[in-house]
Write an enzyme that holds these catalytic residues in place. Structure first.
Site, short mmCIF file in Angstrom:
data_model
loop_
_atom_site.label_atom_id
_atom_site.label_comp_id
_atom_site.label_asym_id
_atom_site.label_seq_id
_atom_site.Cartn_x
_atom_site.Cartn_y
_atom_site.Cartn_z
N GLU A 161 0.89 -1.18 0.00
CA GLU A 161 0.00 0.00 0.00
C GLU A 161 0.91 1.21 0.00
O GLU A 161 1.63 1.44 0.97
CB GLU A 161 -0.86 -0.01 1.26
CG GLU A 161 -1.32 -1.40 1.59
CD GLU A 161 -2.80 -1.49 1.83
OE1 GLU A 161 -3.49 -0.53 1.49
OE2 GLU A 161 -3.22 -2.52 2.34
N CYS B 44 -1.18 9.34 3.30
CA CYS B 44 -1.13 8.88 1.91
C CYS B 44 -2.35 9.38 1.16
O CYS B 44 -2.31 9.62 -0.03
CB CYS B 44 -1.08 7.37 1.89
SG CYS B 44 -2.37 6.63 2.88
#
Ligand code: NAD
Length: 710
Positions: free
Chosen positions: A471, A505
Site C-alpha cells: 500500500e 497517503c
C-alpha cells in the site's frame, strides 16, 4: 434541553436577568441522528417522536411557569403543542400577551388565524438573504414537514384523526418503524470516536498526556520468541518528539539481520500450532487485544501525540481504527471459516477451505502508527499466520505498546515478534528470507517497488512464491465543480490537505477548480488556511503539528523555495507564527504550476497544496488522472451527471463525493490504491483476509464410502 433549561433558569435567577426563550423541536433531527450514528456516539435527541412532543410539553410548562424570568415563544406548527401551551398559560393565569406563538411565513396560515382570533400575539418569520442558502433552508423545512411523523403531514394528508392528533403524546400509537436493517455486517460494531465536546473526555486526555510524560525515556527491547532482548549488547536508537526534538520518547533496541533470521525460524516453529487452533480461539485473542487498546485509548493516543506529532483528534482516530481492525478482521475470519459453498452433485462431496500462508512480515509506516500496523498484523494473525513486525523507525515506541497488548491478550511469543530497526537492513532481511511467505508493506512507492522486486526472487531451497501486498503513496486530487457548495468544499479541502500537516497517503495535494468558482474559492481558501493554528499537538486547539523529522522539514522548505521559481506562491504561513523549536512547516498554496512539474507529480508528504484552474469538469478529471498514482480522489459537485462521470472515469482507489478525501473508516470505506499506489486489495474491506489465506479444494468420491469431512 431540560437540563440546559434548569441551568439557564438558575443562572437568570442568580444574575437577576430575564430573557425570551424560543421553544422549537425537531429541527435538524435527521442530521443529528445521522451524525451521531456515523461517529458512534449516543443519539443526542429523542428517537421517538412522541417523546419529543412530551418533552416539548414539559418544557412549555417549565418555561411558562418561570414568567417573568423568561418570556416564552412557542415556535410550533403542531396544534396539540400550541393548544397545550395556551391551556398551560391559562391555568397559570398568564395574560395573553405574556407569551407568543411563532409560525413560518406561508406555513400554517389557518393555525395563525386561529391563534390571533384567540387573542395571542403571533410572530410570522421568514428567511432573508441569499437565494441559494435560503433554498437549502426551505428544502430542509420541506423534508421535515413531509417526514412520516410530522404533524403537518399527518394533518394535511388526513393520516390521523383530529382526536389522535390532539391526544397526549405518550402512548400514541406510532406508525410502524421499519426494523433496523440486518445487513451482512450484523455482529460488527464500529468504535466511537472521542467526543471532545465532553469535558470529561478532555480531562481524560490531559491526564493521560501528563501520565505518559512521566514515562518518557524508557528502554524498549525487541519482542522475540525467546524473550524481550533488552541487553545492552545491541544498538539502541532514541525516538524523539518532533515538536521538541530534545525530548526522548524512548530508547529502542535495534534488530539486526541475524535477529530477523532467528525470528523467522521461531515463527516457522510456532505457526502450525497457532493455525491448528479453532478460529474462535484466535478471534478471542484479538478481541481481548481490542479491549486492552480500548481501555488504554487515551494513553495510546498520548503516545501518538508525543512520538509522531498527531493532534488529539488524529491520534484518537488512529487508535479507534486499530481497535476496529482487530474487531473487523475477527468478524470477517469467522465468516470465512465457514468456507464457501461449491457446486455439489450426487456421489461427490466438494469442499473449499482456507489455510494460512505461514510466516508474514509486516513492514509499517509511522503516519498511522497504531492503525496500519495493527491492521496488517491482526489480519495475518487471525488467518492463522505467524507475524514478524518491522515498525517504522519513527514510531517504535507506539509499535512496542501495541505489540505488547497483543501478546498480553494471548498471542504467543513465536506468533508475534516485533523487531524495530533499520528498514534497509532488518526490513530487507525479512523480505529476502526464504522462510517468509507473505509481506504486508505500507509505505513509500520507492521502498514498495524495491520490496516487490526482491520478493519475486526464489532463493535456493525456497518452495513457494512470496505474496506481496503493498500500500503505497498518492498525489491525490480533488475537483471543485462550478456548482459546488463552496462552504462544504472549503471545509473539505482544509481537512483533506492539511490535517496532520498533509502527512497522509490519502492527503489532498492537487486541488482542481472550475474557472467559474476559482476566484471566490481561492479568496476564501486563503483566508481559511491563514486561520489554521500550527503548533504543539499536545495543545487541544492545534490544527496541525510538526512534520515527522528534520529531513521532512528540509524537503518541504526546499519545495516551497522551488515553487517560487516554478509557479506562484499564493499563500505561505508566516514563519513567525511557527514554534521556534520542532520540525514545523506552515501550510502553503501554490498556483500557476505546470501539471507535469515535479511539485505536481511527486509525493511531498507535507502541507503544500498545488491549485489548478480548469475550464470544464471533464478537463478536471483528465488533470486528476495525470499522475502515476491513483490512491484517493474527490469531487465537490451538485450535478448528478458529474457524480456519475467521476464514478466511472476518475481513476482512484477511493473516490469521495462532496466530503473530505481522507479519513477512511474500517468496513465503511475499505482503503487502498491502484496503479503505482498499491498492489493488493483494500485494507478494512471484505477481501483483505483472502490475501493471507490459500484456498484448498477437496473433492471426495462419496458414492461407495461416504465422507467423514464437513
Ligand atoms: P517508508 O517507505 O520510508 O518506510 C516504510 C517502512 O519500510 C518502514 O518501516 C521502513 O523502515 C521500511 N523500509 C525502508 N526501506 C526498506 C527496505 N529496503 N526493505 C524493507 N523495508 C524497508 O515510508 P514512511 O516514511 O514510513 O511512510 C510514508 C509513506 O507511506 C508515504 O509514501 C505514504 O504515502 C505511504 N503510506 C501509504 C499508505 C496506504 O495505505 N497506501 C498508508 C500510509 C502511508
Amino acid at each position: 434541553a431540560e437540563e440546559a433549561t434548569e441551568k439557564l433558569l438558575d443562572w437568570l435567577e442568580r444574575h437577576e436577568h430575564s430573557l425570551t426563550v424560543r421553544l422549537v423541536k425537531g429541527a435538524y433531527w435527521d442530521f443529528q441522528v445521522a451524525q451521531a450514528q456515523s461517529q458512534g456516539w449516543p443519539v443526542p435527541v429523542y428517537e421517538d417522536k412522541a417523546e419529543t412532543d412530551h418533552a416539548f410539553e414539559r418544557l412549555t410548562e417549565k418555561l411558562l411557569g418561570s414568567y417573568p424570568l423568561v418570556s416564552t415563544a412557542i415556535a410550533s406548527h403542531n396544534i396539540r403543542s400550541v393548544a397545550h401551551a395556551m391551556a398551560v398559560a391559562e391555568s397559570l393565569g398568564l395574560a395573553k400577551d405574556q407569551l407568543e406563538f411563532q409560525l413560518l411565513y406561508g406555513m400554517g396560515d389557518a393555525i395563525g388565524a386561529a391563534i390571533t382570533k384567540l387573542g395571542y400575539p403571533l410572530r410570522i418569520y421568514a428567511p432573508v438573504g441569499d437565494l441559494i442558502p435560503g433554498m437549502a433552508y426551505l428544502v430542509r423545512r420541506i423534508l421535515e414537514n413531509t417526514a412520516n411523523e410530522s404533524f403537518l403531514r399527518q394533518d394535511a394528508l388526513k393520516e390521523r384523526s383530529p382526536d389522535e392528533l390532539l391526544a397526549f403524546p405518550i402512548g400514541k400509537e406510532r406508525p410502524g418503524a421499519a426494523p433496523a436493517a440486518q445487513d451482512e455486517h450484523h455482529g460488527y460494531r464500529p468504535e466511537p470516536f472521542a467526543d471532545w465536546s465532553q469535558t470529561s473526555e478532555r480531562h481524560r486526555m490531559q491526564y493521560a498526556l501528563a501520565a505518559v510524560r512521566e514515562r518518557l525515556g524508557k528502554r524498549y527491547g525487541l519482542l522475540t520468541a525467546a524473550s524481550a532482548r533488552a541487553s545492552d549488547a545491541g544498538k539502541w536508537a532514541a525516538s524523539r518528539n518532533p515538536s521538541r526534538p530534545d525530548e526522548v520518547i524512548g530508547e529502542v533496541a535495534q534488530a539486526t539481520p541475524a535477529d530477523a533470521g532467528a525470528a523467522v525460524m521461531a515463527a516457522q516453529a510456532a505457526q502450525p500450532a497457532w493455525a491448528a487452533l479453532p478460529v474462535a480461539e484466535r478471534t478471542a485473542c484479538l478481541r481481548r487485544a481490542a479491549d486492552a487498546l480500548r481501555k488504554r485509548h487515551h494513553e495510546l493516543a498520548s503516545w501518538e501525540v508525543l512520538e509522531v506529532g498527531k493532534t488529539w483528534r488524529e491520534a484518537d482516530a488512529d487508535v479507534v481504527e486499530a481497535i476496529e481492525y482487530l474487531e473487523y478482521y475477527s468478524f470477517q475470519m469467522e465468516r470465512l471459516a465457514r468456507g464457501r459453498p461449491l457446486l455439489q452433485v450426487p456421489g461427490e462431496r466438494n469442499l473449499y477451505r482456507y489455510e494460512p500462508k505461514g510466516v508474514v512480515a509486516v513492514i509499517s509506516p509511522w503516519n498511522f502508527p497504531a492503525a496500519i500496523l495493527t491492521g496488517m498484523a491482526s489480519a495475518a494473525l487471525v488467518a492463522g499466520n505467524a507475524v514478524i513486525l518491522k515498525p517504522s523507525e519513527q514510531s517504535n515506541v507506539i509499535a512496542h505498546h501495541v505489540a505488547s497488548a497483543l501478546r498480553e491478550a494471548g498471542v504467543p511469543p513465536g506468533i508475534l515478534q516485533c523487531l524495530p530497526g533499520n528498514g534497509e537492513t532488518v526490513g530487507a532481511a525479512l523480505v529476502d528470507h526464504p522462510g517468509v511467505h507473505a509481506i504486508l508493506f505500507t509505505g513509500s512507492k520507492a521502498v514498495g517497488k524495491t520490496i516487490i522486486e526482491r520478493a519475486s526472487r526464489v532463493a535456493a531451497g525456497q518452495r513457494h512464491f512470496k505474496h506481496v501486498v503493498a500500500e503505497l503513496g498518492g498525489k491525490n486530487a480533488l475537483i471543485v465543480d462550478d456548482d459546488a457548495d463552496l462552504d462544504a468544499a472549503i471545509t473539505g479541502i482544509l481537512h483533506s490537505a492539511f490535517s496532520y500537516g498533509g502527512q497522509k497517503c490519502s492527503a489532498l495535494s492537487r486541488l482542481i477548480v472550475h474557472e467559474r468558482v476559482y476566484e471566490p474559492l481561492m479568496k476564501r481558501l486563503i483566508e481559511a488556511v491563514d486561520r489554521l493554528k500550527v503548533g504543539d499537538p499536545a495543545q487541544p486547539d492545534t490544527d496541525f503539528g510538526p512534520l515527522i523529522e528534520a529531513d521532512a522539514q528540509s524537503r518541504l522548505r526546499e519545495a516551497l523555495a522551488y515553487a517560487k521559481t516554478a509557479g506562484r506562491v499564493a499563500y505561505a504561513y508566516p514563519d513567525a507564527r511557527l514554534p521556534k523549536e520542532g520540525w514545523f512547516v506552515g501550510p502553503a498554496i501554490v498556483t500557476d504550476i505546470s501539471p507535469q512539474d515535479r511539485l505536481a507529480q511527486a509525493e511531498l508528504f507535507g502541507p503544500l497544496l498545488c491549485v489548478f484552474q480548469v475550464q470544464s469538469f471533464e478537463a478536471g478529471i483528465a488533470l486528476a488522472n495525470g499522475t502515476d498514482f491513483a490512491l484517493t480522489g474527490g469531487v465537490y459537485t451538485r450535478s448528478p451527471k458529474h457524480i456519475d462521470v467521476a464514478a466511472r472515469t476518475f481513476d482512484a482507489g477511493n473516490l469521495y463525493v462532496n466530503r473530505p478525501i481522507t479519513g477512511a473508516i474500517v468496513g465503511r470505506q475499505p482503503f487502498g490504491g491502484r496503479r503505482l499506489s498499491g498492489l493488493g486489495t483494500k485494507a478494512g474491506g471484505p477481501d483483505y483476509l483472502l490475501q493471507l489465506l490459500t484456498p484448498k479444494t477437496i473433492s471426495i468420491n462419496t458414492a461407495r464410502h461416504g465422507t467423514p469431512l464437513e
